[in-house]
Enzyme design. Sequence first.
Site, short mmCIF file in Angstrom:
data_model
loop_
_atom_site.label_atom_id
_atom_site.label_comp_id
_atom_site.label_asym_id
_atom_site.label_seq_id
_atom_site.Cartn_x
_atom_site.Cartn_y
_atom_site.Cartn_z
N VAL A 190 35.15 133.77 56.05
CA VAL A 190 36.10 133.56 57.14
C VAL A 190 37.38 132.93 56.59
CG1 VAL A 190 36.51 132.45 59.38
CG2 VAL A 190 34.21 133.23 58.79
N VAL A 237 38.01 129.51 54.86
CA VAL A 237 37.47 128.33 55.58
C VAL A 237 35.95 128.37 55.74
CG1 VAL A 237 39.57 127.74 56.86
CG2 VAL A 237 37.95 129.37 57.86
N GLY A 238 35.35 129.48 55.44
CA GLY A 238 33.90 129.55 55.60
C GLY A 238 33.30 130.72 54.85
N PHE A 292 26.84 137.13 55.21
CA PHE A 292 27.35 138.50 55.20
C PHE A 292 28.86 138.58 55.03
CE2 PHE A 292 23.77 138.39 58.30
CZ PHE A 292 22.83 139.02 57.49
N ALA A 293 29.56 137.48 55.30
CA ALA A 293 31.02 137.59 55.36
C ALA A 293 31.69 136.27 55.01
CB ALA A 293 31.41 137.99 56.79
N ASP A 310 20.34 133.06 65.65
CA ASP A 310 20.66 132.28 64.45
C ASP A 310 21.48 131.04 64.85
OD1 ASP A 310 20.55 131.70 61.76
OD2 ASP A 310 22.25 132.98 61.21
N GLY A 337 29.66 132.86 54.75
CA GLY A 337 28.34 133.07 55.34
C GLY A 337 27.54 134.02 54.50
N LYS A 387 37.29 137.24 59.94
CA LYS A 387 35.99 137.28 59.28
C LYS A 387 35.91 138.60 58.52
CE LYS A 387 31.11 136.54 60.31
NZ LYS A 387 30.15 136.22 61.37
N1 ADE Z 1 34.80 129.03 60.65
C1 ADE Z 1 34.21 130.15 61.04
N2 ADE Z 1 34.87 130.69 62.06
C2 ADE Z 1 35.91 129.88 62.31
C3 ADE Z 1 36.95 129.89 63.27
N3 ADE Z 1 37.04 130.85 64.16
N4 ADE Z 1 37.83 128.89 63.27
C4 ADE Z 1 37.70 127.92 62.36
N5 ADE Z 1 36.76 127.84 61.44
C5 ADE Z 1 35.87 128.82 61.42
#
Ligand code: ADE
Length: 439
Positions: free
Chosen positions: A105, A97-98, A102-103, A224, A100, A124
């Site tokens: 998610v 879903v994400g 460094f990492a 940040d 970044g 993460k």
């Molecule tokens: N993206 C980054 N962290 C998240 C989270 N905890 N829940 C949903 N989307 C995210």
Amino acid sequence: MGDSLMSIILMSLFPLILMGILVAAMFYWYQYVYRRHQLNRKWESSIKMRKPKAGGLDCSDACAIMVDDDGSDSSSTHANNLNHNTEPLPIELDLLVGKGRFAQVYKAKLKQTSSDQFETVAVKIFPFEEYASWKNEKDIFSNTDLRHENILHFLTAEERKEEKQYWLITAFHPRGNLQEYLTRHVISWEELQTLSSSLANGVAHLHSDWLACGRPKVPIVHRDLKSSNILVKNDMTCCICDFGLALCLDSNLSVDDLANSGQVGTARYMAPEVLEARLNLENIESFKQTDIYSMALVLWEITSRCKIIGEVKDYEPAFGSKVREHPCVESMKDNVLRDRERPEIPDSWLRHQGILVICTTIKECWDHDPEARLTAHCVAERLSEIEDEPEKLSSRSSSAEKIREELNGPITMEIPEEEVKINEIQNIIDVDCSVSDKQ
Ligand code: ADE
């Protein structure tokens, strides 16, 4: 004789050895089984307690019950820790879903030990080389004083040695981050109030050196803050995430420690003094002031997507059209330092009294002079006044006009003559922050 003496000694030692083995086994059981079970039960029960609420399950809701009304921690055992079990939690990754710096998610399923059910969590994942970032975020999260409804709820951290990865397990928020949300949605005035005041509350909690219960707390700066590091919860409040660059401002930090922490963050959201690398390291408040500048840009982004401002353009981050997608420090220096540019606040936005208060606040937060910026506590107070007393904003006033002029200069706008009443807008803006904030 010797043999029988030996067997007597062995016989008498046998119960002791047996006891030793039993104690060791019980210790092992406690460490590796019971604690894990506890962790799962705590997570399950925290979610169950919120289930009566309509709608799907959102782990964000679990956060609220871990926190007392006064914001202090209500539970005796804290999940905010490294998972010391040799066995990792039973988690199945679902969806990326994400991504970044460094990492990555993932949305994931945390299986319940007692049933076939699972809860949705966010995981993460840091690669092996990003240990320092994982460690910093884990350490910040492990401070139970960080717990707050507007800070992402942390469950646990794991070292996944086999996969050569480091994990942070937190609540999952299906609405995603604020940047994604603003890109996809135009928001109402009420949603603008909820998003902005909850964001200010989160930053105020982070920066505060006191808990609501009066106990001292170590202030933390995020360093940040940006719309992609803020999540939107199901109730449209914000929670702040990504503490990889955060710094605990504890009194043991020397000027050298602070100086070594360097110019960090995302160039687009960097305050002028960060871009110039001229932070006043003698005063920890200067770190908070840089967060306030970044928060102002986020508040502007939220406002720009509110239908009450009139014509709502497609979402653009602050300085969107002025710089490229990932601007470097040098190009932000040209804009923010050399040209003293800030995102535009068109006059048309300021016809609404509440927007006027928000925009005045934003301007005071992105001031070039860090000392002139408001504190998060003051911003939170102002924004909650708009939320609590909307009737104060229901009619136009001459003071509103004065503020409008101060913001953007005189304008030739049609304003109905029948305006009478109140100086409340001025009163909200005049909220005396000097005492309450400089605690
Ligand atoms: N993206 C980054 N962290 C998240 C989270 N905890 N829940 C949903 N989307 C995210």
